[in-house]
Scaffold this motif. Structure first.
Motif, PDB file in Angstrom:
ATOM      1  N   ALA A   1       0.816  -1.206   0.000  1.00  0.00           N
ATOM      2  CA  ALA A   1       0.000   0.000   0.000  1.00  0.00           C
ATOM      3  C   ALA A   1       0.851   1.259   0.000  1.00  0.00           C
ATOM      4  CB  ALA A   1      -0.929   0.004   1.217  1.00  0.00           C
ATOM      5  N   ASP A   2       0.272   2.328  -0.533  1.00  0.00           N
ATOM      6  CA  ASP A   2       0.908   3.641  -0.528  1.00  0.00           C
ATOM      7  C   ASP A   2       1.042   4.139   0.914  1.00  0.00           C
ATOM      8  OD1 ASP A   2       1.333   6.529  -0.675  1.00  0.00           O
ATOM      9  OD2 ASP A   2       0.796   6.349  -2.787  1.00  0.00           O
ATOM     10  N   ARG A   3       2.180   4.672   1.241  1.00  0.00           N
ATOM     11  CA  ARG A   3       2.439   5.147   2.606  1.00  0.00           C
ATOM     12  C   ARG A   3       1.496   6.263   3.012  1.00  0.00           C
ATOM     13  NH1 ARG A   3       5.334   9.273   4.659  1.00  0.00           N
ATOM     14  NH2 ARG A   3       6.100   9.864   2.596  1.00  0.00           N
ATOM     15  N   GLU A   4       0.996   7.019   2.048  1.00  0.00           N
ATOM     16  CA  GLU A   4       0.129   8.147   2.348  1.00  0.00           C
ATOM     17  C   GLU A   4      -1.343   7.764   2.392  1.00  0.00           C
ATOM     18  OE1 GLU A   4       1.116  11.047   3.219  1.00  0.00           O
ATOM     19  OE2 GLU A   4       3.252  10.868   2.761  1.00  0.00           O
ATOM     20  N   ALA A   5      -1.661   6.489   2.175  1.00  0.00           N
ATOM     21  CA  ALA A   5      -3.065   6.082   2.139  1.00  0.00           C
ATOM     22  C   ALA A   5      -3.245   4.737   2.833  1.00  0.00           C
ATOM     23  CB  ALA A   5      -3.561   6.005   0.697  1.00  0.00           C
ATOM     24  N   VAL A   6      -2.954   4.710   4.114  1.00  0.00           N
ATOM     25  CA  VAL A   6      -3.052   3.475   4.893  1.00  0.00           C
ATOM     26  C   VAL A   6      -4.450   3.380   5.496  1.00  0.00           C
ATOM     27  CG1 VAL A   6      -2.145   2.199   6.855  1.00  0.00           C
ATOM     28  CG2 VAL A   6      -0.594   3.524   5.401  1.00  0.00           C
ATOM     29  N   ASP A   7      -5.247   2.447   4.979  1.00  0.00           N
ATOM     30  CA  ASP A   7      -6.596   2.291   5.525  1.00  0.00           C
ATOM     31  C   ASP A   7      -6.573   1.332   6.719  1.00  0.00           C
ATOM     32  OD1 ASP A   7      -6.344  -0.250   4.461  1.00  0.00           O
ATOM     33  OD2 ASP A   7      -7.657   0.121   2.754  1.00  0.00           O
ATOM     34  N   GLY A   8      -7.763   1.064   7.262  1.00  0.00           N
ATOM     35  CA  GLY A   8      -7.846   0.257   8.468  1.00  0.00           C
ATOM     36  C   GLY A   8      -7.289  -1.146   8.297  1.00  0.00           C
TER      37      GLY A   8
ATOM     38  N   LYS B   1      13.058   5.236  11.324  1.00  0.00           N
ATOM     39  CA  LYS B   1      11.688   5.651  11.632  1.00  0.00           C
ATOM     40  C   LYS B   1      11.043   6.295  10.404  1.00  0.00           C
ATOM     41  CE  LYS B   1      12.230   6.495  16.600  1.00  0.00           C
ATOM     42  NZ  LYS B   1      12.152   7.515  17.674  1.00  0.00           N
ATOM     43  N   LYS B   2       9.758   6.060  10.234  1.00  0.00           N
ATOM     44  CA  LYS B   2       9.013   6.691   9.143  1.00  0.00           C
ATOM     45  C   LYS B   2       7.596   6.976   9.599  1.00  0.00           C
ATOM     46  CE  LYS B   2       8.802   8.280   4.987  1.00  0.00           C
ATOM     47  NZ  LYS B   2       9.656   9.421   4.575  1.00  0.00           N
ATOM     48  N   GLU B   3       7.145   8.171   9.282  1.00  0.00           N
ATOM     49  CA  GLU B   3       5.788   8.564   9.626  1.00  0.00           C
ATOM     50  C   GLU B   3       4.828   8.060   8.559  1.00  0.00           C
ATOM     51  OE1 GLU B   3       4.348  12.609  11.396  1.00  0.00           O
ATOM     52  OE2 GLU B   3       4.147  12.741   9.214  1.00  0.00           O
ATOM     53  N   ILE B   4       3.763   7.383   8.992  1.00  0.00           N
ATOM     54  CA  ILE B   4       2.736   6.931   8.068  1.00  0.00           C
ATOM     55  C   ILE B   4       1.455   7.694   8.342  1.00  0.00           C
ATOM     56  CG2 ILE B   4       3.740   4.635   7.842  1.00  0.00           C
ATOM     57  CD1 ILE B   4       1.636   3.598   9.761  1.00  0.00           C
TER      58      ILE B   4
ATOM     59  N   ASP C   1       2.781  -7.469  10.854  1.00  0.00           N
ATOM     60  CA  ASP C   1       3.967  -7.673  10.009  1.00  0.00           C
ATOM     61  C   ASP C   1       3.612  -8.348   8.692  1.00  0.00           C
ATOM     62  OD1 ASP C   1       5.744  -6.574  11.915  1.00  0.00           O
ATOM     63  OD2 ASP C   1       5.810  -8.478  12.987  1.00  0.00           O
ATOM     64  N   SER C   2       2.490  -7.945   8.109  1.00  0.00           N
ATOM     65  CA  SER C   2       2.039  -8.525   6.845  1.00  0.00           C
ATOM     66  C   SER C   2       1.695  -7.451   5.828  1.00  0.00           C
ATOM     67  CB  SER C   2       0.817  -9.438   7.066  1.00  0.00           C
ATOM     68  OG  SER C   2       1.176 -10.575   7.813  1.00  0.00           O
ATOM     69  N   ALA C   3       2.404  -6.324   5.889  1.00  0.00           N
ATOM     70  CA  ALA C   3       2.161  -5.250   4.938  1.00  0.00           C
ATOM     71  C   ALA C   3       3.479  -4.574   4.570  1.00  0.00           C
ATOM     72  CB  ALA C   3       1.187  -4.220   5.513  1.00  0.00           C
ATOM     73  N   VAL C   4       3.561  -4.107   3.327  1.00  0.00           N
ATOM     74  CA  VAL C   4       4.704  -3.345   2.834  1.00  0.00           C
ATOM     75  C   VAL C   4       4.172  -2.016   2.307  1.00  0.00           C
ATOM     76  CG1 VAL C   4       6.626  -3.266   1.202  1.00  0.00           C
ATOM     77  CG2 VAL C   4       5.882  -5.464   2.163  1.00  0.00           C
ATOM     78  N   LEU C   5       4.783  -0.924   2.743  1.00  0.00           N
ATOM     79  CA  LEU C   5       4.386   0.394   2.270  1.00  0.00           C
ATOM     80  C   LEU C   5       5.397   0.896   1.242  1.00  0.00           C
ATOM     81  CD1 LEU C   5       3.330   2.059   5.653  1.00  0.00           C
ATOM     82  CD2 LEU C   5       1.965   0.634   4.100  1.00  0.00           C
ATOM     83  N   PHE C   6       4.986   1.875   0.456  1.00  0.00           N
ATOM     84  CA  PHE C   6       5.905   2.425  -0.540  1.00  0.00           C
ATOM     85  C   PHE C   6       5.605   3.896  -0.790  1.00  0.00           C
ATOM     86  CE2 PHE C   6       2.246   0.870  -2.966  1.00  0.00           C
ATOM     87  CZ  PHE C   6       1.996   1.905  -3.846  1.00  0.00           C
ATOM     88  N   ASP C   7       6.609   4.598  -1.309  1.00  0.00           N
ATOM     89  CA  ASP C   7       6.430   5.941  -1.849  1.00  0.00           C
ATOM     90  C   ASP C   7       7.221   5.996  -3.152  1.00  0.00           C
ATOM     91  OD1 ASP C   7       9.103   6.230  -1.082  1.00  0.00           O
ATOM     92  OD2 ASP C   7       8.617   7.336   0.735  1.00  0.00           O
TER      93      ASP C   7
END
Length: 373
Positions: free
Chosen positions: A253-260, A322-325, A269-275
């Motif tokens: 998922a996009d780091r700027e659009a993390v839904d519930g 660290k990364k802000e989501i 620990d079953s998700a990967v974010l990206f930008d």
């Protein structure tokens, strides 16, 4: 690689290992024996064990396995390939001593990532899944048997071939790296070509030699990839693509659009974010993905090598950052991830992970077919 082989011919990897070992005594007399052991890199330990077992079976005992090596180890036959499976517990000096043995051809098999001391100035060969499957086939044992009989029954012919190696154009035209290894391979290839000449046309023999030389040069070129880290990057990319393809529960998922649902997957620990620049992997998830690489390397060592090869970006001792989501309803949260540069995980077709794994309409089907080759 190795697709040039006609049906009934021994593939390059098998011919090189078997030829350099069974012919070792004759090669040594002419100055063409290997001056160091071979290092085989396989996808995982399971494939390593499978290759060793089937090689020894196909060669009727001309190969065998040792668990470790020391000065008291019983010296095997001088025409044998002796395999040792690399373990994290093996000390560097033990491995070095094993590879330096001159009474047989030592073959170290690694099912994970190579430690630093094995990445430079070694004869490193990458064995693919296809190599492992080939050795397990019934036809390879028959072909090895016939080649062995040719060597033992026509030793004088073999020696005449070896007399021609040094004056041949194949060596004169070579100006690349690993000249000693190249010479050994050419000597083995020329002997096998003489064996083929008994049943095949000169065109078939010439085609074999041409393609064998091309393959040998390609294998030598790839040895430098282990020293440069390119091989590690490629293997990591393959593991990531195949893991996501086999685990449709992992969310990308996009780091700027993390839904519930993505947030809950992230906590598990079953998700990967990206930008635009990075993929953000939870530590535990990346560790699971990299399990095949950790059979011969510790987690800190693997992360250090990935950092040295500019695969990951980090500013801490544990290689996380660290990364802000941002959740879709505006809440922001800071978590630690392992940051991997996106261009390091491109597929061979230059696809990004999100080109395949975030398509809502055919996501499941895409994952099922997303195999990195």
């Amino acid at each position: 690689m190795e697709r040039y082989c006609r049906d009934g011919q021994i593939i390059w990897s098998m011919l090189t290992i078997y030829g350099s070992s069974f012919l070792r005594f004759l090669l040594s007399d002419f100055g063409y024996a290997l001056d160091d052991g071979l290092v085989l890199v396989v996808d995982n330990e399971s494939q390593s064990r499978c290759f060793i077992k089937n090689y020894c079976k196909a060669t009727s005992g001309d190969g065998c396995q040792m668990l470790t090596w020391n000065s008291r180890s019983k010296v095997p036959n001088n025409y044998s390939a002796i395999f040792m499976l690399l373990k994290r517990t093996h000390k560097e000096e033990t491995v070095e001593e094993f590879l330096a043995q001159e009474g047989f051809v030592p073959v170290l098999v690694a099912g994970g990532v190579l430690p630093d001391y094995l990445r430079v100035d070694r004869y490193i060969l990458r064995l693919t899944k296809e190599d492992v499957e080939y050795v397990s086939g019934v036809e390879v044992a028959d072909e090895i048997k016939k080649f062995r009989e040719f060597i033992t029954q026509k030793t004088s012919t073999v020696c005449k071939v070896l007399e021609r190696v040094g004056s041949g154009l194949l060596l004169e035209d070579y100006a690349g790296e690993k000249a000693d290894f190249f010479t050994t391979c050419i000597a083995v290839g020329m002997i096998y070509a003489e064996y083929l000449r008994e049943t095949e046309s000169e065109r078939v023999v010439a085609d074999f030699l041409r393609d064998f030389v091309i393959e040998t040069k390609e294998r030598i070129r790839k040895m430098s990839e282990f020293a440069s880290g390119e091989e590690l990057t490629e293997r990591l990319a393959g593991l990531v693509w195949n893991y996501l393809g086999e685990h449709p529960d992992v969310v990308l998922a996009d780091r700027e659009a993390v839904d519930g649902s993505t947030y809950q997957a992230l906590k598990a620990d079953s998700a990967v974010l990206f930008d635009e620049i990075f993929y953000y992997f939870p530590v535990n998830l990346l560790t699971r993905i990299c399990e095949p690489l950790l059979e011969t390397s510790s987690t800190p060592q693997l992360k250090r090598q990935l950092r040295e090869e500019s695969v990951i970006h980090c500013n801490s001792a544990d290689y996380t950052v660290k990364k802000e989501i941002t959740l879709v309803y505006g809440v922001k949260e800071t978590q630690r991830f392992i940051w991997i540069y996106k261009d390091k995980l491109l597929s061979p077709d230059n696809l990004r992970l999100e080109d395949v794994f975030t398509n809502a309409e055919n996501n499941e089907g895409g994952k099922a077919n997303a195999v990195y080759r």
